[in-house]
Design a protein around this motif. Structure first.
Motif, PDB file in Angstrom:
ATOM      1  N   GLY A   1       1.578   6.889   7.560  1.00 31.71           N
ATOM      2  CA  GLY A   1       2.196   7.697   6.520  1.00 31.71           C
ATOM      3  C   GLY A   1       2.517   6.899   5.274  1.00 31.71           C
ATOM      4  N   VAL A   2       3.001   5.666   5.461  1.00 32.68           N
ATOM      5  CA  VAL A   2       3.323   4.807   4.322  1.00 32.68           C
ATOM      6  C   VAL A   2       2.066   4.480   3.521  1.00 32.68           C
ATOM      7  N   VAL A   3       0.963   4.216   4.225  1.00 27.89           N
ATOM      8  CA  VAL A   3      -0.293   3.878   3.554  1.00 27.89           C
ATOM      9  C   VAL A   3      -0.777   5.034   2.685  1.00 27.89           C
ATOM     10  N   LEU A   4      -0.646   6.255   3.172  1.00 27.87           N
ATOM     11  CA  LEU A   4      -1.235   7.407   2.492  1.00 27.87           C
ATOM     12  C   LEU A   4      -0.256   8.167   1.606  1.00 27.87           C
ATOM     13  N   VAL A   5       1.010   7.717   1.536  1.00 33.07           N
ATOM     14  CA  VAL A   5       2.042   8.509   0.870  1.00 33.07           C
ATOM     15  C   VAL A   5       1.728   8.808  -0.590  1.00 33.07           C
ATOM     16  N   ASP A   6       1.089   7.895  -1.310  1.00 33.83           N
ATOM     17  CA  ASP A   6       0.836   8.102  -2.733  1.00 33.83           C
ATOM     18  C   ASP A   6      -0.631   8.398  -3.045  1.00 33.83           C
ATOM     19  N   VAL A   7      -1.448   8.571  -1.995  1.00 36.48           N
ATOM     20  CA  VAL A   7      -2.863   8.892  -2.217  1.00 36.48           C
ATOM     21  C   VAL A   7      -2.973  10.343  -2.679  1.00 36.48           C
ATOM     22  N   PRO A   8      -3.643  10.616  -3.796  1.00 35.76           N
ATOM     23  CA  PRO A   8      -3.789  12.008  -4.257  1.00 35.76           C
ATOM     24  C   PRO A   8      -4.385  12.884  -3.167  1.00 35.76           C
ATOM     25  N   VAL A   9      -3.882  14.093  -3.034  1.00 38.07           N
ATOM     26  CA  VAL A   9      -4.287  14.968  -1.940  1.00 38.07           C
ATOM     27  C   VAL A   9      -5.796  15.215  -1.936  1.00 38.07           C
ATOM     28  N   GLN A  10      -6.408  15.297  -3.124  1.00 39.82           N
ATOM     29  CA  GLN A  10      -7.828  15.591  -3.191  1.00 39.82           C
ATOM     30  C   GLN A  10      -8.685  14.412  -2.721  1.00 39.82           C
ATOM     31  N   ARG A  11      -8.049  13.238  -2.509  1.00 38.20           N
ATOM     32  CA  ARG A  11      -8.789  12.066  -2.037  1.00 38.20           C
ATOM     33  C   ARG A  11      -8.282  11.623  -0.662  1.00 38.20           C
ATOM     34  N   SER A  12      -7.745  12.559   0.100  1.00 34.37           N
ATOM     35  CA  SER A  12      -7.171  12.228   1.402  1.00 34.37           C
ATOM     36  C   SER A  12      -8.209  11.690   2.373  1.00 34.37           C
ATOM     37  N   GLY A  13      -9.403  12.303   2.414  1.00 32.96           N
ATOM     38  CA  GLY A  13     -10.436  11.828   3.323  1.00 32.96           C
ATOM     39  C   GLY A  13     -10.897  10.432   2.971  1.00 32.96           C
ATOM     40  N   GLU A  14     -11.046  10.173   1.687  1.00 27.83           N
ATOM     41  CA  GLU A  14     -11.434   8.847   1.208  1.00 27.83           C
ATOM     42  C   GLU A  14     -10.399   7.808   1.614  1.00 27.83           C
ATOM     43  N   GLY A  15      -9.116   8.113   1.355  1.00 29.53           N
ATOM     44  CA  GLY A  15      -8.047   7.190   1.718  1.00 29.53           C
ATOM     45  C   GLY A  15      -7.912   7.011   3.211  1.00 29.53           C
ATOM     46  N   SER A  16      -8.054   8.105   3.968  1.00 27.66           N
ATOM     47  CA  SER A  16      -7.944   8.019   5.418  1.00 27.66           C
ATOM     48  C   SER A  16      -9.075   7.201   6.012  1.00 27.66           C
ATOM     49  N   GLY A  17     -10.278   7.351   5.463  1.00 23.88           N
ATOM     50  CA  GLY A  17     -11.405   6.553   5.943  1.00 23.88           C
ATOM     51  C   GLY A  17     -11.190   5.074   5.712  1.00 23.88           C
ATOM     52  N   LEU A  18     -10.675   4.712   4.525  1.00 21.54           N
ATOM     53  CA  LEU A  18     -10.394   3.308   4.232  1.00 21.54           C
ATOM     54  C   LEU A  18      -9.305   2.763   5.152  1.00 21.54           C
ATOM     55  N   GLN A  19      -8.261   3.564   5.389  1.00 20.66           N
ATOM     56  CA  GLN A  19      -7.177   3.125   6.246  1.00 20.66           C
ATOM     57  C   GLN A  19      -7.652   2.937   7.688  1.00 20.66           C
ATOM     58  N   SER A  20      -8.467   3.882   8.179  1.00 26.67           N
ATOM     59  CA  SER A  20      -9.000   3.766   9.536  1.00 26.67           C
ATOM     60  C   SER A  20      -9.930   2.572   9.662  1.00 26.67           C
ATOM     61  N   THR A  21     -10.716   2.313   8.619  1.00 29.69           N
ATOM     62  CA  THR A  21     -11.626   1.167   8.651  1.00 29.69           C
ATOM     63  C   THR A  21     -10.850  -0.140   8.688  1.00 29.69           C
ATOM     64  N   ALA A  22      -9.762  -0.226   7.901  1.00 23.59           N
ATOM     65  CA  ALA A  22      -8.942  -1.436   7.915  1.00 23.59           C
ATOM     66  C   ALA A  22      -8.381  -1.687   9.313  1.00 23.59           C
ATOM     67  N   ARG A  23      -7.906  -0.639   9.965  1.00 25.62           N
ATOM     68  CA  ARG A  23      -7.386  -0.781  11.332  1.00 25.62           C
ATOM     69  C   ARG A  23      -8.489  -1.199  12.302  1.00 25.62           C
ATOM     70  N   GLN A  24      -9.685  -0.612  12.138  1.00 20.25           N
ATOM     71  CA  GLN A  24     -10.785  -0.924  13.052  1.00 20.25           C
ATOM     72  C   GLN A  24     -11.213  -2.383  12.910  1.00 20.25           C
ATOM     73  N   ILE A  25     -11.260  -2.871  11.664  1.00 18.16           N
ATOM     74  CA  ILE A  25     -11.599  -4.277  11.442  1.00 18.16           C
ATOM     75  C   ILE A  25     -10.535  -5.171  12.071  1.00 18.16           C
ATOM     76  N   GLY A  26      -9.269  -4.813  11.891  1.00 18.07           N
ATOM     77  CA  GLY A  26      -8.195  -5.586  12.500  1.00 18.07           C
ATOM     78  C   GLY A  26      -8.288  -5.586  14.014  1.00 18.07           C
ATOM     79  N   SER A  27      -8.598  -4.433  14.606  1.00 14.58           N
ATOM     80  CA  SER A  27      -8.727  -4.349  16.058  1.00 14.58           C
ATOM     81  C   SER A  27      -9.884  -5.202  16.559  1.00 14.58           C
ATOM     82  N   ALA A  28     -11.032  -5.125  15.868  1.00 12.64           N
ATOM     83  CA  ALA A  28     -12.188  -5.927  16.277  1.00 12.64           C
ATOM     84  C   ALA A  28     -11.884  -7.418  16.173  1.00 12.64           C
TER      85      ALA A  28
END
Length: 543
Positions: free
Chosen positions: A399-426
């Motif tokens: 929620g903190v990561v996405l709090v200021d992301v414009p709503v129309q770019r939610s998928g873009e921001g969510s994809g970047l956030q998920s990718t960052a987590r996936q890289i960290g997990s790997a």
């Protein structure tokens, strides 16, 4: 907003959470079912590895693509497509009659899973505001934490009581429930502007993240520089003395550099791009992603080593191991239950820090109690505290990561956030796996030397234990020639598991420090009271 619409949103959240559970449970079920799959299909060691890793590689490589594409074609539509792809692939996996067919099905599952995860995030980001949004993300995060623990339990039960094929077949009825729930209770949303699709950028992104994930995951297996084990892909074998891992990292650097330069140029020219780097100009998004990546290094790392220790050292069955890991799930769901009350007194960033502190305490305590004679009574409370922290921190950090992301770019921001987590997990799996098996080998070698075992026999025992990920330990005590080595191997693997736990705790400490750069003041459309407003979401300045 009427009570009916409010209830509908929460029903939709249930469907979204089940979709997340679908992909998380599947990834953990497979680990438990692998021994039975090997016996049934006669898989080679290389095929076993690819059954597990093909899904992860495709998942990591395409997260960003589907997240950005969802903004354009519709987030609900992308979620439904992902669920259908995942369920169809699960059906193919359930009826697979060869290693090649199963690997192919797992690759298709990876595409479906990558469509689902960032889309669930963006739908929550769009559909909830204010305090409700924090609660919704808490449910989402606790679902992930809980399913990581429930997966082995469910997989152990299905595999033992029925067949490994049901580990995949169970996804079909779950998928039907998700599709019905999403169609009934989740509204469609998409970006206001259609920026087109950058196909070349998407391909470059996939190559970049697939090669990076491959290198991080397989470095310990094939060697970080020189080849230590033949890399096989079907009937083809890697022919060079240098390991494929540094080659993969070189591909990452080249493809990633081209992607960045090309994206910047196309953005300046007003042409379509997969994403725009101006998102990283948002302080909460940039700093939150850095913190998420570091936290992911240690957050689920212990799930890699703990099942191996429980089964190979303590002698637990797959089902009993799942019962022990249930402590993590209960802790995670407990955090979800009290997060609403905590949100009245703590801001999201403060809740993230509180959750990470609980994770550190739980995993450090786990390291202290691990030994060849440990009881589940000592392990479960540590997992509960750890799971509580995961449930509290994971969702709130999202929620903190996405709090200021414009709503129309939610998928873009969510994809970047998920990718960052996936890289960290790997990266975490690569580092913690190296710590686990390297320290197990050194400790076992020293213990066998103290026991007076000849060098040739020492090497054989060490290689057998490490190559089998500890699976050879139970067999040592059954052979009179190696019975004396069994306690030494149990102690060595326990020491290595303890070291992996402390290493994970260290990463979490770094993640805690990284969260200090996150502000506590809720902003934008997610501030308290904003939910009562109508009209388009405000777009924060990209500063």
């Amino acid at each position: 907003m009427s009570d009916g619409n409010s209830r509908r949103r929460w029903y939709g959240l249930v469907a979204i959470s089940i979709a997340v559970a679908l992909i998380i449970v599947d990834s953990t079920i497979v680990n438990v079912a692998v021994p039975n799959i090997v016996n049934d299909l006669g898989l080679t060691s290389s095929q076993v590895q690819w059954v597990q890793e093909s899904y992860t590689l495709v998942f990591a490589a395409t997260l960003l693509i589907w997240g950005a594409l969802a903004d354009r074609i519709g987030r609900r539509r992308m979620l439904l497509i992902g669920v259908v792809v995942f369920v169809v692939a699960s059906g193919l996996a359930a009826v697979a009659n060869s290693g090649e067919a199963l690997i192919g099905a797992r690759i298709i599952q990876g595409f479906g899973g990558a469509m689902i995860l960032p889309t669930t995030l963006s739908l929550i980001n769009v559909g909830f505001t204010g305090r409700d949004r924090g609660i919704a993300f808490a449910v989402w995060g606790s679902t992930i934490g809980g399913m990581v623990a429930l997966g082995p339990l469910l997989g152990g039960w299905l595999t033992t009581s029925f067949s490994w094929r049901w580990a995949f077949g169970i996804n079909l009825p779950i998928g039907l429930i998700i599709v019905a729930g999403v169609l009934l209770f989740v509204d469609e949303s998409r970006a206001d502007e259609d920026r087109g699709i950058d196909v070349v950028g998407a391909l470059l992104s996939a190559v970049t993240f697939a090669s990076l994930a491959f290198g991080l995951i397989e470095g310990r297996t094939y060697g970080w520089w020189s080849s230590t084990k033949p890399f096989e892909l079907g009937s083809w074998t890697w022919p060079f003395a240098i390991s494929p891992v540094p080659v993969a990292f070189a591909i990452t650097l080249i493809a990633g550099s081209i992607f960045v330069v090309r994206t910047l140029r196309r953005t300046a020219a007003g042409l379509p791009t997969l994403f725009r780097f101006d998102l990283f100009g948002i302080n909460s998004f940039r700093n939150g992603n850095i913190a998420a990546l570091i936290v992911s290094l240690g957050e689920f790392g212990i799930v890699l080593s703990l099942p191996l220790w429980l089964q190979n050292v303590l002698g637990y069955t797959a089902f009993q191991t799942g019962l022990v890991l249930l402590g993590l799930a209960i802790g995670s769901f407990t955090a979800s239950g009290i997060s609403a009350a905590l949100s009245r007194h703590l801001q999201p960033a403060a809740m993230v820090r509180a959750g990470i502190v609980a994770e550190i305490v739980g995993i450090a305590a786990l390291g202290l109690v691990i030994s060849p004679t440990s009881s589940w009574l000592a392990v479960v409370p540590c997992l509960f505290v750890y799971g509580f922290g995961v449930g509290l921190a994971t969702a709130q950090l999202t929620g903190v990561v996405l709090v200021d992301v414009p709503v129309q770019r939610s998928g873009e921001g969510s994809g970047l956030q998920s990718t960052a987590r996936q890289i960290g997990s790997a990266l975490g799996i690569a580092i913690l796996g190296t710590v686990l098996f390297t320290t197990a080998a050194v400790s076992l070698e020293n213990g066998l030397e103290d026991l007076g075992v000849p060098p040739a026999a020492r090497t054989g025992i060490v290689n057998a234990v490490v190559d089998s990920a500890g699976g050879a330990i139970p067999g040592l005590s059954g052979d009179p020639r190696t019975a004396a080595a069994a306690p030494v191997a149990q102690q060595a693997f326990s020491d290595a598991t303890r070291n992996a736990a402390f290493t994970a705790a260290g990463f979490l400490v770094l993640g805690l420090l990284a969260t200090l750069s996150l502000g506590d003041r809720p902003r934008g459309r997610h501030a308290p009271g904003y939910a009562a407003q109508e009209g388009p979401a405000d777009t924060p300045a990209l500063t």
